[in-house]
Motif scaffolding. Structure first.
Motif, PDB file in Angstrom:
ATOM      1  N   ILE A   1       0.838  -1.189   0.000  1.00  0.00           N
ATOM      2  CA  ILE A   1       0.000   0.000   0.000  1.00  0.00           C
ATOM      3  C   ILE A   1       0.878   1.245   0.000  1.00  0.00           C
ATOM      4  N   ALA A   2       0.659   2.110  -0.987  1.00  0.00           N
ATOM      5  CA  ALA A   2       1.423   3.349  -1.086  1.00  0.00           C
ATOM      6  C   ALA A   2       0.601   4.566  -0.699  1.00  0.00           C
ATOM      7  N   HIS A   3      -0.740   4.433  -0.771  1.00  0.00           N
ATOM      8  CA  HIS A   3      -1.603   5.572  -0.442  1.00  0.00           C
ATOM      9  C   HIS A   3      -2.991   5.040  -0.115  1.00  0.00           C
ATOM     10  N   ASP A   4      -3.513   5.455   1.033  1.00  0.00           N
ATOM     11  CA  ASP A   4      -4.840   5.004   1.452  1.00  0.00           C
ATOM     12  C   ASP A   4      -5.395   6.026   2.441  1.00  0.00           C
ATOM     13  N   GLU A   5      -6.339   6.834   1.981  1.00  0.00           N
ATOM     14  CA  GLU A   5      -6.924   7.875   2.815  1.00  0.00           C
ATOM     15  C   GLU A   5      -8.442   7.859   2.668  1.00  0.00           C
ATOM     16  N   PRO A   6      -9.169   8.450   3.621  1.00  0.00           N
ATOM     17  CA  PRO A   6     -10.628   8.532   3.494  1.00  0.00           C
ATOM     18  C   PRO A   6     -11.044   9.344   2.273  1.00  0.00           C
ATOM     19  N   GLU A   7     -12.172   8.966   1.684  1.00  0.00           N
ATOM     20  CA  GLU A   7     -12.697   9.649   0.491  1.00  0.00           C
ATOM     21  C   GLU A   7     -13.240  11.036   0.843  1.00  0.00           C
ATOM     22  N   GLN A   8     -12.871  12.033   0.025  1.00  0.00           N
ATOM     23  CA  GLN A   8     -13.337  13.408   0.215  1.00  0.00           C
ATOM     24  C   GLN A   8     -13.657  14.044  -1.139  1.00  0.00           C
ATOM     25  N   GLU A   9     -14.238  13.260  -2.051  1.00  0.00           N
ATOM     26  CA  GLU A   9     -14.399  13.723  -3.427  1.00  0.00           C
ATOM     27  C   GLU A   9     -15.281  14.962  -3.537  1.00  0.00           C
ATOM     28  N   TYR A  10     -16.478  14.922  -2.991  1.00  0.00           N
ATOM     29  CA  TYR A  10     -17.406  16.048  -3.177  1.00  0.00           C
ATOM     30  C   TYR A  10     -17.003  17.283  -2.392  1.00  0.00           C
ATOM     31  N   PRO A  11     -16.485  17.161  -1.170  1.00  0.00           N
ATOM     32  CA  PRO A  11     -15.941  18.362  -0.534  1.00  0.00           C
ATOM     33  C   PRO A  11     -14.853  19.026  -1.378  1.00  0.00           C
ATOM     34  N   MET A  12     -14.000  18.218  -2.021  1.00  0.00           N
ATOM     35  CA  MET A  12     -12.952  18.788  -2.863  1.00  0.00           C
ATOM     36  C   MET A  12     -13.523  19.420  -4.128  1.00  0.00           C
ATOM     37  N   LEU A  13     -14.594  18.824  -4.688  1.00  0.00           N
ATOM     38  CA  LEU A  13     -15.244  19.424  -5.854  1.00  0.00           C
ATOM     39  C   LEU A  13     -15.767  20.820  -5.523  1.00  0.00           C
ATOM     40  N   TYR A  14     -16.417  20.947  -4.381  1.00  0.00           N
ATOM     41  CA  TYR A  14     -16.975  22.254  -4.032  1.00  0.00           C
ATOM     42  C   TYR A  14     -15.893  23.261  -3.658  1.00  0.00           C
ATOM     43  N   ARG A  15     -14.786  22.780  -3.124  1.00  0.00           N
ATOM     44  CA  ARG A  15     -13.661  23.697  -2.911  1.00  0.00           C
ATOM     45  C   ARG A  15     -13.146  24.207  -4.255  1.00  0.00           C
ATOM     46  N   ARG A  16     -13.071  23.309  -5.228  1.00  0.00           N
ATOM     47  CA  ARG A  16     -12.607  23.702  -6.563  1.00  0.00           C
ATOM     48  C   ARG A  16     -13.572  24.690  -7.218  1.00  0.00           C
ATOM     49  N   PHE A  17     -14.874  24.462  -7.073  1.00  0.00           N
ATOM     50  CA  PHE A  17     -15.866  25.365  -7.661  1.00  0.00           C
ATOM     51  C   PHE A  17     -15.731  26.761  -7.056  1.00  0.00           C
ATOM     52  N   ALA A  18     -15.596  26.836  -5.742  1.00  0.00           N
ATOM     53  CA  ALA A  18     -15.412  28.144  -5.094  1.00  0.00           C
ATOM     54  C   ALA A  18     -14.138  28.815  -5.583  1.00  0.00           C
ATOM     55  N   GLU A  19     -13.111  28.026  -5.784  1.00  0.00           N
ATOM     56  CA  GLU A  19     -11.824  28.556  -6.242  1.00  0.00           C
ATOM     57  C   GLU A  19     -11.941  29.206  -7.615  1.00  0.00           C
ATOM     58  N   ILE A  20     -12.596  28.522  -8.563  1.00  0.00           N
ATOM     59  CA  ILE A  20     -12.669  29.088  -9.908  1.00  0.00           C
ATOM     60  C   ILE A  20     -13.613  30.290  -9.955  1.00  0.00           C
ATOM     61  N   ILE A  21     -14.652  30.292  -9.101  1.00  0.00           N
ATOM     62  CA  ILE A  21     -15.519  31.471  -9.029  1.00  0.00           C
ATOM     63  C   ILE A  21     -14.717  32.677  -8.563  1.00  0.00           C
ATOM     64  N   LYS A  22     -13.911  32.482  -7.529  1.00  0.00           N
ATOM     65  CA  LYS A  22     -13.099  33.584  -7.000  1.00  0.00           C
ATOM     66  C   LYS A  22     -12.056  34.053  -8.012  1.00  0.00           C
ATOM     67  N   GLU A  23     -11.567  33.126  -8.814  1.00  0.00           N
ATOM     68  CA  GLU A  23     -10.548  33.470  -9.817  1.00  0.00           C
ATOM     69  C   GLU A  23     -11.157  33.984 -11.112  1.00  0.00           C
ATOM     70  N   GLY A  24     -12.480  33.880 -11.261  1.00  0.00           N
ATOM     71  CA  GLY A  24     -13.150  34.375 -12.453  1.00  0.00           C
ATOM     72  C   GLY A  24     -12.867  33.563 -13.700  1.00  0.00           C
ATOM     73  N   ARG A  25     -12.848  32.226 -13.564  1.00  0.00           N
ATOM     74  CA  ARG A  25     -12.586  31.386 -14.739  1.00  0.00           C
ATOM     75  C   ARG A  25     -13.410  30.113 -14.681  1.00  0.00           C
ATOM     76  N   SER A  26     -13.327  29.323 -15.740  1.00  0.00           N
ATOM     77  CA  SER A  26     -14.058  28.065 -15.822  1.00  0.00           C
ATOM     78  C   SER A  26     -13.094  26.888 -15.786  1.00  0.00           C
ATOM     79  N   ASP A  27     -13.644  25.704 -15.554  1.00  0.00           N
ATOM     80  CA  ASP A  27     -12.876  24.466 -15.571  1.00  0.00           C
ATOM     81  C   ASP A  27     -13.742  23.432 -16.282  1.00  0.00           C
ATOM     82  N   VAL A  28     -13.493  23.245 -17.581  1.00  0.00           N
ATOM     83  CA  VAL A  28     -14.337  22.361 -18.393  1.00  0.00           C
ATOM     84  C   VAL A  28     -13.440  21.453 -19.230  1.00  0.00           C
ATOM     85  N   ASP A  29     -13.151  20.272 -18.709  1.00  0.00           N
ATOM     86  CA  ASP A  29     -12.384  19.272 -19.449  1.00  0.00           C
ATOM     87  C   ASP A  29     -13.364  18.242 -19.991  1.00  0.00           C
ATOM     88  N   LEU A  30     -13.441  18.133 -21.298  1.00  0.00           N
ATOM     89  CA  LEU A  30     -14.405  17.236 -21.931  1.00  0.00           C
ATOM     90  C   LEU A  30     -13.806  15.900 -22.362  1.00  0.00           C
TER      91      LEU A  30
END
Length: 308
Positions: A256-285
């Motif tokens: 085992i090299a990495h094993d931590e509790p899942e925090q996917e959606y909290p991190m998504l919302y942190r990212r959304f707040a970040e791009i709003i504050k920076e005035g940009r989008s994040d759209v990888d298709l």
């Protein structure tokens, strides 16, 4: 800064399990309203449509769109036209073209559009990316198999055209692999298995390659019972890497090299707040593009009927 006044559109299982808890723990947001044909959220104003919600609650600054992808474009365009930042649950839309249109509209209006890929934020994904960047990759196998009756009971929209079928979970694997590999990959062949009574596939076998002819394969299946499989296995010059449990755990050569509790959606919302504050989008298709390519290149194979 004052909290971002956000609203949720489409109140279903994923909202209750993930979005609401993530928002409740994030001081960057204040949840002020919800719109859904069937569900409601306690303690805030609830509406039957996004139009009614936006007309009644002018203070909304951002909306999180969690309805099925077939209905997301109209809601996203309504929100952007009203001057609201937009968070798109995965997949960001039913087609590449409609998401590109939303991206252009967001840019024209100076708003943030976020195509969220929650599995990219699984705890071991970045460690897997760093490991693969440090060695030479020989081949990669993606095994993404789960029980649709457990994860999507009675969800008819997912079997309709545009509902993606097995690519609804499969696109999570694609969102990870497009992030951790050092070079872009492309599909060379695919077989999609369609139940005779459904318009979306229940399984898929896909072959990928890249400019250096890397061998990458994927097996998606919704008929798995018992232990579920969400694994990416890479054979490399440094040994075998296994990214398992949907990106939660990383092992290299059996350790085992990495094993931590899942925090996917909290991190998504942190990212959304970040791009709003920076005035940009994040759209990888790129994950959705691979799904579109699979439907374009894939050979159809009809299998037995499927009932929930």
């Amino acid at each position: 800064m004052s909290p971002i006044r956000i609203a949720i559109v489409g109140v279903g299982k994923i909202v209750r399990d993930q979005h609401l808890p993530a928002l409740a723990k994030n001081a960057d947001y204040q949840l002020v309203a919800a719109a859904s044909r069937h569900g409601t959220v306690d303690g805030i104003d609830n509406f039957k449509s996004i139009e009614a919600m936006l007309d009644a609650v002018s203070s909304i600054e951002a909306v999180s769109l969690c309805m099925p992808p077939q209905y997301r474009y109209e809601a996203a365009r309504t929100a952007l036209e009203a001057g609201k930042h937009v968070f798109l649950e995965k997949p960001p839309g039913a087609t590449l073209s409609e998401v590109a249109d939303l991206q252009a509209l967001a840019e024209a209006k100076g708003l943030s559009l976020f195509a969220s890929w929650h599995s990219r934020y699984a705890p071991a994904v970045e460690a897997a990316k760093a490991f693969l960047a440090s060695t030479t990759i020989r081949n990669v196998k993606i095994i993404w198999k789960e029980d649709v009756r457990h994860w999507h009971p009675n969800q008819e929209w997912i079997w309709a055209a545009g509902g993606l079928g097995v690519f609804d979970p499969g696109i999570n694997a694609l969102s990870i692999i497009t992030h951790i590999l050092p070079r872009p990959i492309f599909i060379t062949s695919a077989t999609l298995e369609f139940p005779e009574n459904r318009d979306a596939p229940i399984a898929a076998s896909i072959a990928f390659s890249d400019a250096q002819k890397l061998d990458v394969s994927a097996e998606f299946d919704w008929r798995q019972t018992g232990k579920q499989s969400w694994d990416i296995v890479a054979e490399t010059e440094a040994g075998e890497m296994i990214l398992s449990e949907g990106g939660a755990k990383l092992s290299v050569n059996g350790k085992i090299a990495h094993d931590e509790p899942e925090q996917e959606y909290p991190m998504l919302y942190r990212r959304f707040a970040e791009i709003i504050k920076e005035g940009r989008s994040d759209v990888d298709l790129s994950p959705l593009r691979h799904v579109a390519d699979a439907f374009m290149l894939g050979r159809r194979k009809f299998v037995e009927v499927f009932y929930d």
